[in-house]
Design an enzyme around this catalytic site. Structure first.
Site: not given
Length: 263
Positions: A93, A150, A156, A160, A188
């Site tokens: 996680n 993004q 990141y 991912k 989100e």
């Protein structure tokens, strides 16, 4: 529904975040199902969560670990294995959207990969002998950033994306061992970290409304509890023939037609 998670040893990395964070919410959901939650995180907050759960009569363990340090990860896996003899599920996680973009240094980029991707590999590698003992399952927590981009967060996004690649690779690698590997993709979700980010913006409330208005289902953010509930289902035997899958819990944010937003 009984997910048959009672007394299952479930390791959750990065789960000593603030109350209401995704990792902490997953741990609480596991405890409610009678599982044995094991928190692997570098934050001392984990000691408090361990005591809180143990005071409720729940067999819980916190292993303080810097997940960017392979030696500490190996030691954590060994400690868990020695205590319980098995790992029924591993939920990778850990993740920090750290804003390491194209203007960052190579060292910063490498550090982002180390935290957000290499830690997944290390944790899985060292926990695998204990997962194999019980034909357990692995669940990786992903992000919509790997699918949509993004901006200003190359480290990141790359990490991912790598997490999704590893999910399919491991599903192939471990199918002979009857070990399922899947990923949850989050978009989100209203977490303490998200709240903190919004508050740093000059026009935070306007930005928040603009984001929420773009979420097709009910024009609202995904609750951490909804993500936790999906995680528990995917690691349970109720999802016994699901492997190598990316399960998106996002109210349709990533995949549904934008025309829905004007209907």
């Amino acid at each position: 529904m009984d997910l048959h998670l009672k007394d299952k040893v479930v390791v959750v990395t990065g789960a000593a975040g603030l109350k209401g964070s995704i990792g902490e919410t997953i741990v609480q959901a596991l405890a409610n199902e009678g599982a044995i939650p094991v928190i692997v995180c570098r934050n001392d907050r984990g000691f408090g969560y361990e005591k809180e759960l143990q005071d409720k009569g729940i067999d819980a363990l916190f292993v303080k670990t810097d997940l960017t340090d392979p030696l500490q990860v190996a030691a954590a896996a060994k400690k868990i294995g020695e205590k319980y003899g098995r790992i029924d599920a591993l939920i990778n996680n850990i993740g920090v959207n750290d804003g390491v973009g194209l203007d960052a240094s190579i060292d910063d980029f490498m550090w982002s990969l180390k935290l957000n991707l290499v830690s997944f590999f290390a944790m899985t590698k060292f926990c695998l002998p204990y997962i194999k003992k019980v034909q357990g399952t692995i669940l990786n927590i992903g992000s919509k950033v790997s699918l949509t981009g993004q901006g200003a967060t190359s480290g990141y996004a790359a990490s991912k994306g790598g997490v999704l690649g590893l999910t399919r690779e491991w599903a192939v690698d471990l199918i002979k061992d009857n070990i399922r590997v899947n990923a949850i993709i989050i978009a989100e979700s209203w977490t303490p970290a998200y709240d903190t980010w919004i508050k740093t913006l000059e026009n935070g409330e306007e930005k928040l409304k603009a984001i929420v208005d773009k979420i097709p289902l009910e024009n609202r953010m995904t609750a951490p509890q909804e993500i936790a509930d999906t995680c528990l289902f995917v690691i349970s035997d109720k999802s016994s023939h699901t492997t190598g899958q990316f399960i998106t819990v996002d109210g349709g944010y990533v995949h549904l037609d934008r025309s829905l937003l004007t209907s």
